[in-house]
Design an enzyme around this catalytic site. Structure first.
Site, PDB file in Angstrom:
ATOM      1  N   LYS A  39       0.828  -1.217   0.000  1.00 41.21           N
ATOM      2  CA  LYS A  39       0.000   0.000   0.000  1.00 41.21           C
ATOM      3  C   LYS A  39       0.858   1.261   0.000  1.00 41.21           C
ATOM      4  CE  LYS A  39      -4.078   1.585   2.556  1.00 41.21           C
ATOM      5  NZ  LYS A  39      -4.954   1.690   1.420  1.00 41.21           N
ATOM      6  N   GLY A  44       6.447   1.033   5.863  1.00 40.15           N
ATOM      7  CA  GLY A  44       7.351   0.087   5.209  1.00 40.15           C
ATOM      8  C   GLY A  44       7.418   0.291   3.707  1.00 40.15           C
ATOM      9  N   CYS A  45       6.277   0.563   3.105  1.00 37.54           N
ATOM     10  CA  CYS A  45       6.235   0.754   1.652  1.00 37.54           C
ATOM     11  C   CYS A  45       6.914   2.057   1.252  1.00 37.54           C
ATOM     12  CB  CYS A  45       4.789   0.722   1.158  1.00 37.54           C
ATOM     13  SG  CYS A  45       4.014  -0.894   1.440  1.00 37.54           S
ATOM     14  N   THR A  46       6.801   3.075   2.088  1.00 37.78           N
ATOM     15  CA  THR A  46       7.477   4.341   1.817  1.00 37.78           C
ATOM     16  C   THR A  46       8.988   4.162   1.916  1.00 37.78           C
ATOM     17  OG1 THR A  46       5.585   5.622   2.590  1.00 37.78           O
ATOM     18  CG2 THR A  46       7.722   6.741   2.568  1.00 37.78           C
ATOM     19  N   ALA A  49      10.164   2.211  -1.197  1.00 37.84           N
ATOM     20  CA  ALA A  49      10.131   3.045  -2.403  1.00 37.84           C
ATOM     21  C   ALA A  49      11.259   4.072  -2.390  1.00 37.84           C
ATOM     22  CB  ALA A  49       8.771   3.734  -2.529  1.00 37.84           C
TER      23      ALA A  49
END
Length: 157
Positions: A39, A44-46, A49
């Site tokens: 998401k 974590g995804c930030t 990325a």
């Protein structure tokens, strides 16, 4: 279909943050780092990325393109890209068909409940469209460095 390293990677056709159609075949002649994440805008995804962003130039020198895939819609991807200055495309897989093809749409458990979602994973696809390395159940810390080291060693051969 089981994914097997050394065999053709599952092809796909998805829209990106600009609502342009992106196909795996568009990148023939380049290595593709295809990463699936749950998401946009989550911690974590930030981090993942931004780690790919920070290593983007190094990956480019290894003839590699980075593509992220999540179930988020194009507008949310655009906000995520703009907020963090991401220099690569994020692809929309709202129906999770591509995630299923890569075996990363799985049953997850959190806080005592079960739900279907993306298992954070990265796939390295060579210049001919063959799957050459998979990383499953990725832990974000040091992951991008691991992908870079693997690709650099491969390109040095």
């Amino acid at each position: 279909m089981a994914l097997i390293e050394g065999k053709k990677a599952p092809d796909f056709s998805l829209i990106n943050e600009k609502e342009e159609v992106v196909k795996l075949a568009d990148f023939k002649g380049q290595n593709v780092i295809l990463y699936f994440y749950p998401k946009d805008m989550t911690p974590g995804c930030t981090t993942e990325a931004c780690d790919f962003r920070d290593k983007h130039e190094d990956f480019s020198k290894l003839n590699a393109v980075v593509l992220g895939i999540s179930p988020d819609e194009a507008k949310k991807h655009t906000k995520f890209i703009d907020k963090h200055g991401l220099p690569f495309s994020l692809l929309v897989d709202e129906d999770h068909a591509v995630a299923e093809a890569y075996g990363v749409w799985v049953l997850k458990k959190m806080y005592g409940r079960e739900f279907m979602g993306i298992e954070r994973s990265t796939f390295l696809i060579d210049t001919e469209g063959n799957l050459i390395k998979t990383w499953r159940k990725v832990r974000v810390k040091n992951h991008i460095e691991e992908v870079y080291t693997y690709l650099a060693e491969l390109e040095a051969k």
